[in-house]
Scaffold this motif. Structure first.
Motif, short mmCIF file in Angstrom:
data_model
loop_
_atom_site.label_atom_id
_atom_site.label_comp_id
_atom_site.label_asym_id
_atom_site.label_seq_id
_atom_site.Cartn_x
_atom_site.Cartn_y
_atom_site.Cartn_z
N ALA A 1 0.83 -1.21 0.00
CA ALA A 1 0.00 0.00 0.00
C ALA A 1 0.86 1.25 0.00
N CYS A 2 0.31 2.33 -0.56
CA CYS A 2 1.01 3.61 -0.49
C CYS A 2 0.04 4.69 -0.08
N ASN A 3 0.57 5.74 0.55
CA ASN A 3 -0.27 6.83 1.03
C ASN A 3 -0.05 8.12 0.25
N ILE A 4 0.77 8.06 -0.79
CA ILE A 4 0.94 9.24 -1.64
C ILE A 4 1.06 8.80 -3.10
N GLN A 5 0.96 9.75 -4.02
CA GLN A 5 1.25 9.46 -5.42
C GLN A 5 2.40 10.35 -5.86
N CYS A 6 3.41 9.75 -6.47
CA CYS A 6 4.53 10.51 -7.03
C CYS A 6 4.40 10.46 -8.55
N HIS A 7 4.79 11.52 -9.21
CA HIS A 7 4.66 11.57 -10.67
C HIS A 7 5.61 10.63 -11.41
N TYR A 8 6.59 10.03 -10.69
CA TYR A 8 7.50 9.09 -11.36
C TYR A 8 7.11 7.64 -11.09
#
Lengths: 500, 92
Positions: free
Chosen positions: A62-69
């Motif tokens: 799971a992740c709690n952020i979105q990065c553009h890469y």
């Protein structure tokens, strides 16, 4: 008067041993206690990465952020970059895999949890894995890598599980820059976007960094260099994180291809080239100890940096393995002692000038414009030139000059994809390799075949197999002298100076 | 009234611990929402938590069968740009 070329003469200035990673010991300025902690950590010590291996277990989806890469949909067996894995493990499976790898690859000293999402967005799975491993495998160092959003609330629990190394990815300290990198974060039950999201993320990262260093935990900061977005800004980031006690800054190049389906890939954001990356690392080095040997591993990588032996340890294979960890620990201790003896021997040889090339100071004065040259080396570990040119999947690039030899960074031949022709790669491996070596004056391998030899010479890169099995930095220093005397660096002067 | 997870789910586990009703279950090929338990978080949260953290556009549908996170809303990639890039890759 003679001068050892592997040493940095004080009067040359401009590049102190503490900030100029990759010379004799990039961690020389650190207190003894910290050096002891990192001396056999392949990700933190450039010297150690020639000798020791690492592994990641993919328990944190799971992740709690979105990065553009990043693209959470992506999974490809041929891909090697962060965020990509082949199979997700439960904490129990991760422990079994770790013990299996430790027993079979005794050089493995470090277990990290790095994803494929954010380890601290999966606190139960991540902490359960650390808890079991700190009990069952006390001889393995435990590390975690995070975006920092959930870090402050978990610092104390991390400290309980024997984790003394944490990596935080910090791409900015300015929310306006952050808004161009992070489209959203998940925070207190809501998806938050834009500048406000970046503001919260930055505040949490900085708070987490301060809390960790206050507790004596070693913190490395990773930054992704995104040309035109945060490249200039990263110099500021380097200053800020150093002031807060981070001990190492790792500036990595953006990986962006349309095939990956990431925002940057699809929108045509370019990646930095090797010279741009090096220039930024050098600019940041004035403020901070830089790391240059990062391989941007997958979240399930296994083996020495730059290699991946994950295929030998699939779930199916480890289920069938019987592991006597007590016996394995004894064997591991023996192997580690042998490696340390070899490293001490290499240090002694270097100190006594055994293999060091000498150059007279007079000759340097007579050539005030002594050029810098980039020299590539193929190695499969051990700190020596010991890999056949044709087998090299990556090259370690060193810069040689009158000031000595310093490590610049790895360059990968497969360029993040080891796929065959089905991937649409029309170039041959040799063509790719030559492109990767652009800007280098020479290349050292254990052996080089005639066709690649001729192809390298044709583009002005001097190959050599004369330094097989010699320690890398000494070999580079001696080869540099050979190139200098042979006049190979004269015509390259302009071009290499731009790069160096 | 219930949300639904469809096949584009990547099984990342992010939603499962957030559900106040215990309505989300791990399953193959992808996670599922038990429609009898799902309340769309009414009374617990301002926004349905699974849809709020889900990183995949289109993976969660509302009770009208519409994506809660439509194309472009999470990645910031305009849908026509994505279509162009994918067409170009297929043509290689």
């Amino acid at each position: 008067m003679e001068l050892k070329v592997v040493e940095t003469p004080k009067e040359q200035g401009g590049c102190s041993a503490s900030s100029c990673g990759g010379s004799a010991d990039q961690l020389a300025h650190l207190p003894e206690a910290i050096r002891e902690k990192v001396k056999n950590h392949p990700c933190y010590s450039e010297q150690a990465h020639h000798h020791y291996a690492r592994m990641h277990v993919a328990v944190a989806p799971a992740c709690n952020i979105q990065c553009h890469y990043c693209n959470r949909k992506y999974d490809c067996a041929n891909e090697s970059r962060p965020g990509v894995v082949s199979e997700l493990l439960t904490p129990e499976q991760a422990v079994k895999k770790t013990l299996a790898v430790a027993a079979n690859i005794p050089q493995m000293t470090v277990l990290g949890i790095a994803g494929p999402g954010d380890p601290l967005a999966n606190p139960e799975r991540t902490l359960a894995t650390f808890r079991a491993l700190s009990e069952q495998a006390p001889d393995i160092k435990l590390c975690v890598s995070t975006n920092g959003l959930a870090l402050p609330e978990l610092v104390d629990e991390l400290c309980q599980h024997n984790i003394d190394h944490v990596t935080i990815t910090i791409n900015c300290v300015d929310p306006d820059v952050g808004a161009k990198i992070y489209p959203w974060i998940f925070w207190q039950g809501r998806r938050i976007r834009g500048r406000k999201a970046a503001e919260i993320l930055i505040a949490q990262q900085q708070k987490g960094l301060e809390m960790l260093t206050a507790r004596g935990v070693l913190v490395k900061v990773n930054s992704v260099m995104i040309p035109g977005v945060n490249d200039e800004h990263l110099k500021e980031v380097s200053k800020v994180v150093k002031a807060k006690g981070a001990f190492l800054h790792n500036v990595m190049p953006l990986i962006a291809e349309a095939e990956h389906g990431t925002f940057y890939g699809v929108m045509g954001q370019r990646s930095p080239d090797a010279a741009e990356l090096q220039a930024l690392q050098d600019a940041c080095a004035g403020d901070m100890n830089m790391m240059r040997h990062c391989r941007q591993c997958r979240a399930d990588a296994v083996g020495m940096l730059g290699e991946d032996r994950g295929d030998e340890f699939t779930l199916e294979k480890i289920e069938a393995m019987e592991i006597d960890y007590a016996a394995a620990m004894e064997r591991r201790a023996e192997v580690h002692a042998r490696i340390e003896a070899e490293r001490a021997e290499q240090e002694r040889a270097k100190a006594s000038g055994g293999n060091v090339a000498f150059v007279s100071l007079d000759s340097l004065r007579a050539r005030p414009q002594t050029p810098k040259a980039l020299i590539a080396v193929s190695t499969q570990g051990g700190g020596v030139v010991n890999q056949h040119f044709g087998h090299a999947r990556e090259f370690l690039v060193y810069e040689a000059s009158a000031n000595g030899v310093r490590f610049i960074g790895p360059r990968r031949v497969d360029a993040y994809c080891s796929g065959d022709d089905t991937c649409g790669e029309a170039e041959t491996t040799l063509q790719r390799t030559i492109k990767v070596l652009e800007g280098c004056a020479g290349v050292l391998s254990a052996k080089i075949g005639l066709p690649p030899w001729e192809a390298l010479e044709a583009v002005g890169i001097q190959p050599s197999g004369e330094y097989a099995w010699e320690p890398i930095e000494e070999a580079v220093a001696a080869f540099y002298q050979e190139l200098l005397k042979g006049g190979h660096l004269d015509q390259r002067d302009e071009r290499t100076r731009e790069v160096a | 009234m219930a949300l639904k997870i469809i096949e584009s789910c990547v099984n990342c586990w992010a939603c499962e611990p957030l559900c106040p009703s215990g309505a989300i279950f791990e399953a193959r090929p992808h996670f599922i929402i038990d429609p009898k338990r799902c309340t769309e978080c009414e009374g617990d949260h301002a926004q349905p938590q699974c849809a709020e953290i889900c990183p995949i556009e289109g993976a969660i549908l509302n009770s009208f069968g519409e994506p809660v996170n439509p194309p472009g809303s999470l990645t910031g990639i305009p849908p026509h740009r994505l279509a162009e890039a994918m067409a170009e890759i297929r043509a290689r």
